[in-house]
Design a protein around this motif. Sequence first.
Motif, PDB file in Angstrom:
ATOM      1  N   THR A  70     -89.311   4.219 -10.721  1.00 10.14           N
ATOM      2  CA  THR A  70     -90.490   4.914 -11.227  1.00 10.14           C
ATOM      3  C   THR A  70     -91.725   4.463 -10.460  1.00 10.14           C
ATOM      4  OG1 THR A  70     -89.450   4.993 -13.392  1.00 10.14           O
ATOM      5  CG2 THR A  70     -91.801   5.428 -13.305  1.00 10.14           C
ATOM      6  N   MET A  71     -91.803   3.161 -10.202  1.00 12.75           N
ATOM      7  CA  MET A  71     -92.924   2.614  -9.434  1.00 12.75           C
ATOM      8  C   MET A  71     -93.016   3.289  -8.065  1.00 12.75           C
ATOM      9  SD  MET A  71     -93.176   0.275  -6.733  1.00 12.75           S
ATOM     10  CE  MET A  71     -91.914  -0.956  -6.682  1.00 12.75           C
ATOM     11  N   GLN A  72     -91.855   3.653  -7.502  1.00 13.20           N
ATOM     12  CA  GLN A  72     -91.827   4.262  -6.173  1.00 13.20           C
ATOM     13  C   GLN A  72     -92.013   5.772  -6.198  1.00 13.20           C
ATOM     14  OE1 GLN A  72     -88.764   0.839  -4.622  1.00 13.20           O
ATOM     15  NE2 GLN A  72     -87.996   2.856  -5.135  1.00 13.20           N
TER      16      GLN A  72
ATOM     17  N   LEU B  23     -88.931   7.131   1.751  1.00 12.32           N
ATOM     18  CA  LEU B  23     -88.943   8.222   0.781  1.00 12.32           C
ATOM     19  C   LEU B  23     -89.354   9.519   1.461  1.00 12.32           C
ATOM     20  CD1 LEU B  23     -91.016   6.338  -1.953  1.00 12.32           C
ATOM     21  CD2 LEU B  23     -88.529   6.531  -1.864  1.00 12.32           C
ATOM     22  N   VAL B  24     -88.774  10.620   1.003  1.00 11.97           N
ATOM     23  CA  VAL B  24     -89.210  11.928   1.493  1.00 11.97           C
ATOM     24  C   VAL B  24     -89.648  12.756   0.292  1.00 11.97           C
ATOM     25  CG1 VAL B  24     -87.780  11.923   3.557  1.00 11.97           C
ATOM     26  CG2 VAL B  24     -86.827  12.752   1.418  1.00 11.97           C
ATOM     27  N   PRO B  25     -90.563  13.696   0.503  1.00 14.84           N
ATOM     28  CA  PRO B  25     -91.044  14.504  -0.633  1.00 14.84           C
ATOM     29  C   PRO B  25     -89.904  15.282  -1.291  1.00 14.84           C
ATOM     30  CG  PRO B  25     -92.413  14.847   1.304  1.00 14.84           C
ATOM     31  CD  PRO B  25     -91.234  14.053   1.748  1.00 14.84           C
ATOM     32  N   ASN B  26     -89.979  15.379  -2.602  1.00 11.43           N
ATOM     33  CA  ASN B  26     -89.017  16.175  -3.349  1.00 11.43           C
ATOM     34  C   ASN B  26     -89.507  17.618  -3.333  1.00 11.43           C
ATOM     35  OD1 ASN B  26     -87.640  17.533  -5.331  1.00 11.43           O
ATOM     36  ND2 ASN B  26     -88.247  16.178  -6.996  1.00 11.43           N
TER      37      ASN B  26
ATOM     38  N   MET C 253     -91.938   2.125   2.194  1.00  9.52           N
ATOM     39  CA  MET C 253     -92.463   0.924   1.534  1.00  9.52           C
ATOM     40  C   MET C 253     -91.772  -0.282   2.146  1.00  9.52           C
ATOM     41  SD  MET C 253     -92.554   2.346  -2.355  1.00  9.52           S
ATOM     42  CE  MET C 253     -93.713   1.162  -2.993  1.00  9.52           C
ATOM     43  N   ILE C 254     -92.566  -1.256   2.555  1.00  3.81           N
ATOM     44  CA  ILE C 254     -92.027  -2.457   3.188  1.00  3.81           C
ATOM     45  C   ILE C 254     -92.409  -3.672   2.352  1.00  3.81           C
ATOM     46  CG2 ILE C 254     -92.050  -3.892   5.250  1.00  3.81           C
ATOM     47  CD1 ILE C 254     -92.791  -1.490   6.864  1.00  3.81           C
ATOM     48  N   VAL C 255     -91.440  -4.536   2.125  1.00  2.00           N
ATOM     49  CA  VAL C 255     -91.712  -5.743   1.345  1.00  2.00           C
ATOM     50  C   VAL C 255     -92.307  -6.817   2.244  1.00  2.00           C
ATOM     51  CG1 VAL C 255     -90.675  -7.599  -0.001  1.00  2.00           C
ATOM     52  CG2 VAL C 255     -89.864  -5.267  -0.266  1.00  2.00           C
TER      53      VAL C 255
ATOM     54  N   TYR D 187     -97.149   2.299 -11.315  1.00  2.00           N
ATOM     55  CA  TYR D 187     -96.957   3.563 -10.595  1.00  2.00           C
ATOM     56  C   TYR D 187     -97.624   3.458  -9.227  1.00  2.00           C
ATOM     57  CZ  TYR D 187     -96.351   4.995 -15.489  1.00  2.00           C
ATOM     58  OH  TYR D 187     -95.956   5.081 -16.795  1.00  2.00           O
ATOM     59  N   ILE D 188     -97.047   2.663  -8.355  1.00  2.00           N
ATOM     60  CA  ILE D 188     -97.677   2.450  -7.049  1.00  2.00           C
ATOM     61  C   ILE D 188     -97.723   3.762  -6.265  1.00  2.00           C
ATOM     62  CG2 ILE D 188     -97.260   1.394  -4.785  1.00  2.00           C
ATOM     63  CD1 ILE D 188     -96.706  -1.196  -6.160  1.00  2.00           C
ATOM     64  N   VAL D 189     -96.643   4.497  -6.298  1.00  2.00           N
ATOM     65  CA  VAL D 189     -96.628   5.817  -5.658  1.00  2.00           C
ATOM     66  C   VAL D 189     -96.728   6.864  -6.763  1.00  2.00           C
ATOM     67  CG1 VAL D 189     -95.279   7.437  -4.305  1.00  2.00           C
ATOM     68  CG2 VAL D 189     -95.203   5.002  -3.761  1.00  2.00           C
ATOM     69  N   ASN D 190     -97.816   7.603  -6.813  1.00  2.00           N
ATOM     70  CA  ASN D 190     -97.867   8.709  -7.767  1.00  2.00           C
ATOM     71  C   ASN D 190     -98.033  10.023  -7.015  1.00  2.00           C
ATOM     72  OD1 ASN D 190    -100.706   9.306  -7.450  1.00  2.00           O
ATOM     73  ND2 ASN D 190    -101.180   7.546  -8.758  1.00  2.00           N
ATOM     74  N   ALA D 191     -98.022  11.109  -7.763  1.00  2.00           N
ATOM     75  CA  ALA D 191     -97.927  12.426  -7.131  1.00  2.00           C
ATOM     76  C   ALA D 191     -99.126  12.752  -6.254  1.00  2.00           C
ATOM     77  CB  ALA D 191     -97.758  13.500  -8.207  1.00  2.00           C
ATOM     78  N   GLU D 192    -100.244  12.030  -6.412  1.00  2.00           N
ATOM     79  CA  GLU D 192    -101.459  12.363  -5.657  1.00  2.00           C
ATOM     80  C   GLU D 192    -101.480  11.727  -4.278  1.00  2.00           C
ATOM     81  OE1 GLU D 192    -103.549  14.573  -6.870  1.00  2.00           O
ATOM     82  OE2 GLU D 192    -102.116  14.667  -8.537  1.00  2.00           O
ATOM     83  N   LEU D 193    -100.494  10.873  -3.979  1.00  2.00           N
ATOM     84  CA  LEU D 193    -100.531  10.117  -2.728  1.00  2.00           C
ATOM     85  C   LEU D 193    -100.605  11.040  -1.508  1.00  2.00           C
ATOM     86  CD1 LEU D 193    -100.325   7.484  -1.160  1.00  2.00           C
ATOM     87  CD2 LEU D 193     -97.861   7.641  -1.337  1.00  2.00           C
ATOM     88  N   GLY D 194    -101.624  10.807  -0.686  1.00  2.00           N
ATOM     89  CA  GLY D 194    -101.737  11.509   0.591  1.00  2.00           C
ATOM     90  C   GLY D 194    -102.208  12.941   0.467  1.00  2.00           C
ATOM     91  N   LEU D 195    -102.632  13.356  -0.713  1.00  2.00           N
ATOM     92  CA  LEU D 195    -103.086  14.752  -0.860  1.00  2.00           C
ATOM     93  C   LEU D 195    -104.610  14.823  -0.867  1.00  2.00           C
ATOM     94  CD1 LEU D 195    -100.585  16.069  -3.533  1.00  2.00           C
ATOM     95  CD2 LEU D 195    -100.535  16.370  -1.063  1.00  2.00           C
TER      96      LEU D 195
END
Lengths: 308, 522, 264
Positions: free
Chosen positions: B80-82, B215-218, B233-235, B514-522
């Motif tokens: 979920t975080m991703q 990750l790729v967009p759904n 995402m890189i640790v 929620y580090i990656v949410n739907a608004e990322l990069g938009l």
Amino acid sequence: MNKAVRFIIKWLIVFFAASILIFLLVRMMPTTPAVKWLDTLHLPRTEANIEWITHRMGLDRPLAVQYGIWMRNFFRGDWGVSLVSGEDIRARFFAKMPYSFSIGISGILIGSAAAFFLGFRAALRRGGICDKITTVLTIFSQSVPMFILSIIIINALGVRLRIARFFTGDGKYAMLAAILLTAFYSVGSLSRIVRQGFREEMGKSYVKFAVSRGFSKETVLFRHAYKPVLAGLISAVISHFAYVFGGSTVLEFAFTIPGLSTMLVSAMDSRDYNILQVYILVVVIWMFFVHLVLNLVLRALNVRGQES
Amino acid sequence: MKKKLAMILAGVLAAGMLFAGCGRTGGNSADEAPDQGSAPAASAETDSAPAAAGTGDSIVIGCSFVSANTNPIDCPWELTMQGVSEGVFMQNAEGELVSRFVTDMEREEDGLTWNLALTNAVKFSDGSDCDAQALADCMNYIQAENAIANGTAGVCTFTAADADTLQVVTERPITTLDSLLCEWCNVVFKQVGDGFIYTGPYMVDSLDSGVSIHLVPNPYYDDRAEQRSDVTMIVFNDAAAQQQAFEGGEIDMMFGLSPEVAQILRGEGFTVVDYDAGYQYFVINNIADGPMADLAIRQAVSQIFDREEMITYLGAGRVATGMFAQYYSFAGHVDEITDVPAAQAALEAAGYERNADGMYEKDGEPLTLKLVTYAGRPDLPLIMQMASSELTEAGVTCTTEVVDDIGAAISSGEYDVIFYAHHTAPSGEPAAILNMYYSDEGVQNFYGYHSDEITDLLAQIGSVEPGPERDAIAQQIQDIVAEDLPVTFLIDPQWHVALSERVADYVPYCGDYYIVNAELGL
Amino acid sequence: MKKKIILWAVFAAIVLFLFLAPHQNVRLVDIAHTFAGPSAEHWFGTDNLGRDLWSLMVVGGIRSLGVVGLATAISFSLGTLLGMAAAYEGGILATVIQFVTDFTMIVPSFIVALILSALFGFSPVMAGLMFGIGNMGSYVNLSRGLTLGMKERDFISAEISLGLSKPRIVFLHIFPNIMKQMFVYMGNHASSVTLQYAGLAFIGLGTDITNPDWGTLLYSYRLYMLTYPRLVIIPIAAVCLLALFFHFAFDDGSAGKEELTIYD
């Protein structure tokens, strides 16, 4: 033959002693994997939760049974699965080992080769430039931490000049930097050993004799006196090979190389018994082979080395 | 001879690199093996895209962990975080519970049966509909496989009553279902072969367990899928390395900045954004033993803490007003004040006197507090250092320690003051955490705190529905805590995130949930 | 020889100074004056929390020297003793000692550190003990090799045949003869403990910024080193001085002369 049998028996004892020791030690740690798991997810440590996780991890069985299963499976080639992620540990090890091993092995080999030459030069002229370099390198490697030097390297090449990408891409720059740093940090003390060895040989009569016959001392030393020195260097390198596992920790962190140490630290963080146990056994097996190979090399050099 | 040696050296180096190269590809193939349960959308594109991050136009995020696999029982929180999986309900930036699946919910008179009206607008990442039956299947699977999902309401049974209605029967009565369905373990998924697919804005392309994930967009998430870029995402295990990676332009987003690094990066002209963490920083007092067992001392210590100074140093955040972040409706209204003279007067009233060094003592014994915290949350050692400075200046002797295993330190009972961080409303409601800390058998009630009033209030809060009444009870409990001080509220923090130009407008929320949410990069 | 006395005197003076020097309480932070440059009030300036770096160096120095001292004392005394015992006695004792030595050399010190600190908590004393035992192996091997060499010398075999007691031969006759080389080795390796200790910070041990030592300072200041290089240069200089001191104080001047070959 007798010696070979004793060697193997000794290592079998080491293996089982280590396996029992680590098996008990990890279980003596006050915080259990179940509790750690709950903590990571901010879950309450209720008895029901702990019981469920412990059962799921298979840690509710009697100790003897757990040990028996672990050993039996280990010899069958099944190293178990991670308590946290359920991954196959052997696959994970084989994925991580190349990083730590190439840093350790290439680093030490390059370091010792450089140390051999530097030490040789340093022995030729006492107080000469090479002699001073060995001292400076020794002091440097004891006072400037590797992690400071690696930040400087990354900043210079990756941030200012932007000629290398250390963290993304295929990771070749990170590996290269880590190998060279390992070599650099081992040159100092190894070259002092080589220098010491050559100087001892220089005092021996066969060297004096050859020199008096008109051969240059460089030729004499390099052609004829190298064997005992090399043996001394190899004995010193044996202990550095344990370093393959532990020594690359700082570099793995500083360059985010996904090697064994990174894995081990996170396993320790989650108290992943299975990974910790296997790790120790792999270290023992690795050292068995290192000792085996180096003993054979020493024998080939035909000098009375420190056979352990 | 020298030439030979140079050749050998070059050879060793080349062999080393080659060896490492094998490792990298080997690692990926192992992770992509189907028996690992980690080949989610194991379609054609997996072969062509190895974990080569930072190439192309992928957004690269530096973080402290990624999911180990794509199994919904093992790693729902991380997924979920991703931005891969979604809960039936999730928190928005205001701390409210929202759902893409459910429009309305109603409880029947038996108190156990709930009827959820569904939107039926959500699709899985393979394009199939996430209908009532699919929801029921995955929720029942989780109820069966993950015992922690049974913790709040017992075993729940989900059935698809009709195409638009999901019926839920709980074992124990609860007042609201949305926070239960917001719990981290309840993610929506669908099993396809050996893999799992989800409904979030992104899907897993490849992952190297604990190292990185691509990750790729759904394409079926919404109509903006085409505008999204790939995400890697890189640790990072070392803050210095992460900082260099960010400055070198290798990563676009960097989490977990210390206040000093945030300041340095701002000074260099980078974008650094502060956002509400949802986590709270507070102090757990050892009321069972030692000086903190005395309420007067607890009050004095609380007055000595200079929360404003701590916030100034941390660079962002607010003085805590209770147990919860201020954007929640049930956040407290406690007014924490710093008043050193009053604290000193209280200590003197309690029989302490200043000795020659200006430190308080009683019967020749200096008033000594043992402070402890852990390094896992990097702000905490800084706060503890400042607190110990403030205490020392006020005349209270203290020792400090940063331990590896805070759980063991707490249960040892050897420390008086424990600096702690906790996300106190992970499922958007207050009762769970209040019970954990202040009820008699609460698992975070380490030192036997008991209050009759709170016991009553906790019984009430368990039976009222979300709304002003519940919020008022939660606030009442926090007021009592501020008086009794089993816990001293400190800071409602904000965290820093460094952003590259291309993601400069991105605003994460709710800490690291929620580090990656739907608004990322938009 | 004179040089060495001066060196030792300077070292003793510095250590004494560390204990007696006036320094501010490192507990006190001053967030209005963080990262301040050197001044009359703060000789080395202040750090990220506005703490006085000079005071931190003094307090941390005591801790660092403690760890180095403890670790070195353990490796040196235990290592020399075990090495001599193994070489002198031989047989089963030698096998057992070799076994233990191998074991300490095989198992990486950082995993030992992780497990031990999980069991007993982490402290400088524990770090000292751990590095002491972890680094013991090379001392054992060196002392064993040297003792084996000594045993072949005539005067020792004469003493053995005279029936002198074992401890007497070992401590009064063998030890003084191998001591020099042992000290040289010690001098060359002692100060590396400081950095080993600092390296533990990466695995989460010894990161306690509230109780600093030189290694912890280096570790926590590495984040600001490119902006405020002073913060890492000063601790590095201190560690470097320590390394130099050990190197020259235990460097065997007389061996240098013996070592002179006909070519020098």
